[in-house]
Design a protein around this motif. Structure first.
Motif: not given
Length: 280
Positions: A228-246
């Motif tokens: 939803e945030a991406q759809a606004t056109g804004a650039k995003l910089l979020f911290r993420l939990s270590r449990s998220l697979r990346l």
């Protein structure tokens, strides 16, 4: 909730009257009257306490939190007298009960509308912390506020739990988008104490646009909210939990890498509906 009797230190000063004038400069009288009219709560008569005065009174209460209602009201009346053009207003004696009744008639709607229209990102170019690489730096965050211990507040906002039952005051939870350079809290969304900050953030992020770089802590990340945030056109910089697979899908020269986030394990397995992200 009425305040205990307190007075302005050493009486009202010129600076206090100028403060009220500045409020009227930043939130013009014409705009206040327009909002009151739109909400259907404009004053029907000029005697007593005009509703536009009440709006400035509520704003002034934030600045003079330890001062009795009557003293704050007199300060507002004196400060607004040149704009209102009615010297008789300052001669009125208004009780706490009359103030409370007038606030109930006006309601919260006009103040919400004024906040949404007037409180916006405003940091100028060149101000430290306001812009980065042509993008306005904004941050999503949440906090809580104690509310007056009244039945309506207790029913709606609720109490935080404690080791010995519950706390003394109901508590409001809110999420806002702060302009990093000025610390202005924009687009704030309040809710009961037990509200999810992530859910409150949805309506806040709806105000984002392509001029912004928005940062947030790891508690705000979810696949749906990111989408939803991406759809606004804004650039995003979020911290993420270590449990998220990346997984590292493509290394970049600066040490960061590209990866893909998915809504669920099934989508990940079939590599569908993924969103590519850069991991720093």
């Amino acid at each position: 909730m009425a305040r205990t009797k307190a007075q302005l230190p050493a009486g009202a000063r010129l600076a206090d009257y100028l403060t009220v004038g500045y409020l009227a400069l930043r939130c013009p009288l014409g705009k206040v009257r327009e909002i009151l009219s739109q909400q259907g709560v404009e004053s029907q008569r000029r005697r007593g306490l005009p509703h536009e005065v009440l709006v400035y009174f509520v704003l002034a209460m934030v600045l003079y939190a330890n001062v009795a209602y009557e003293d704050v009201l007199q300060l507002v009346l004196e400060g607004l007298r040149p704009l209102l053009g009615d010297a008789k207003l300052t001669q009125n004696t208004v009780s706490k009960g009359a103030i409370s009744q007038a606030r109930a008639r006006v309601g919260v709607g006009p103040l919400q509308s004024l906040y949404q229209e007037q409180v916006r990102p405003h940091g100028p170019a060149g101000m430290a912390g306001v812009w980065y690489q042509g993008l306005r730096l904004m941050a999503i965050d949440g906090s809580t506020l104690d509310m007056p211990d009244e039945a309506a507040n207790a029913e709606y906002f609720g109490y935080p739990a404690s080791a010995r039952g519950s706390t003394a005051f109901p508590r409001l939870r809110f999420v806002a988008m702060a302009e990093c350079g000025t610390h202005t809290l924009c687009y704030a969304q309040p809710g009961p104490y037990h509200s999810s900050e992530r859910e409150l953030a949805r309506s806040v992020l709806a105000h984002a646009d392509a001029t912004m770089l928005i940062t947030a802590d790891r508690g705000f990340y979810s696949y749906d909210l990111w989408q939803e945030a991406q759809a606004t056109g804004a650039k995003l910089l979020f911290r993420l939990s270590r449990s998220l697979r990346l997984p590292r899908e493509e290394e970049l020269p600066d040490g960061s890498y590209l990866s893909t986030v998915y809504s669920n394990a099934e989508d990940r397995k079939h590599r569908r509906n993924g969103i590519q992200v850069r991991v720093i």
